[in-house]
Design a protein around this motif. Structure first.
Motif: not given
Length: 131
Positions: A65, A62-63, A89-90
């Motif tokens: 997007e 889900d994160s 953050e990836d």
């Protein structure tokens, strides 16, 4: 023995794109679901995306997007992960994994998301996203 070899990682600026590949060998690739996981420094390995053996179904964390797209080419025994709009953050090591059950069918949002469902893993490829 199944072998999974990832490639395509690297350093990219925030907002950029990368496409990861995972070349598979050692068993009938087209009969098994495949997944991508990632592990950031100091964090647990987490589910990113998965695709059924037929490519008829795809699943995403889900994160994400909607920024990532998983696909496969069964004729080439290759799994892909297209990553767009990358964020710092990836940043993580990305692993491809082969599901343990052939011709597996699953209906539900949590399908293929558990690491313990996979019995073969690649060595990982580093993705670093700079701010």
């Amino acid at each position: 023995q199944v072998q999974l070899v990832e490639s395509g990682g690297g350093l990219v600026q925030a907002g950029g794109s990368l496409r990861l590949s995972c070349a598979a060998s050692g068993r009938t690739f087209s009969r098994y679901g495949m997944g991508w996981f990632r592990q950031a420094p100091g964090k647990e390995r987490e589910f990113v995306a998965a695709i059924s053996w037929s490519a008829g179904s795809t699943y995403y964390a889900d994160s994400l997007e909607g920024r990532f797209t998983i696909s496969r080419d069964n004729a080439k025994n290759t799994l892909y992960l297209k990553m767009n709009s990358l964020k710092p953050e990836d940043t993580a090591v990305y692993y491809c994994a082969a599901h343990g059950v052939p011709d597996y069918y699953c209906a539900g949002s949590s399908c293929f998301s558990g690491a313990d469902e996979y019995d073969y893993w690649g060595q990982g490829t580093q993705v670093t996203v700079s701010a």
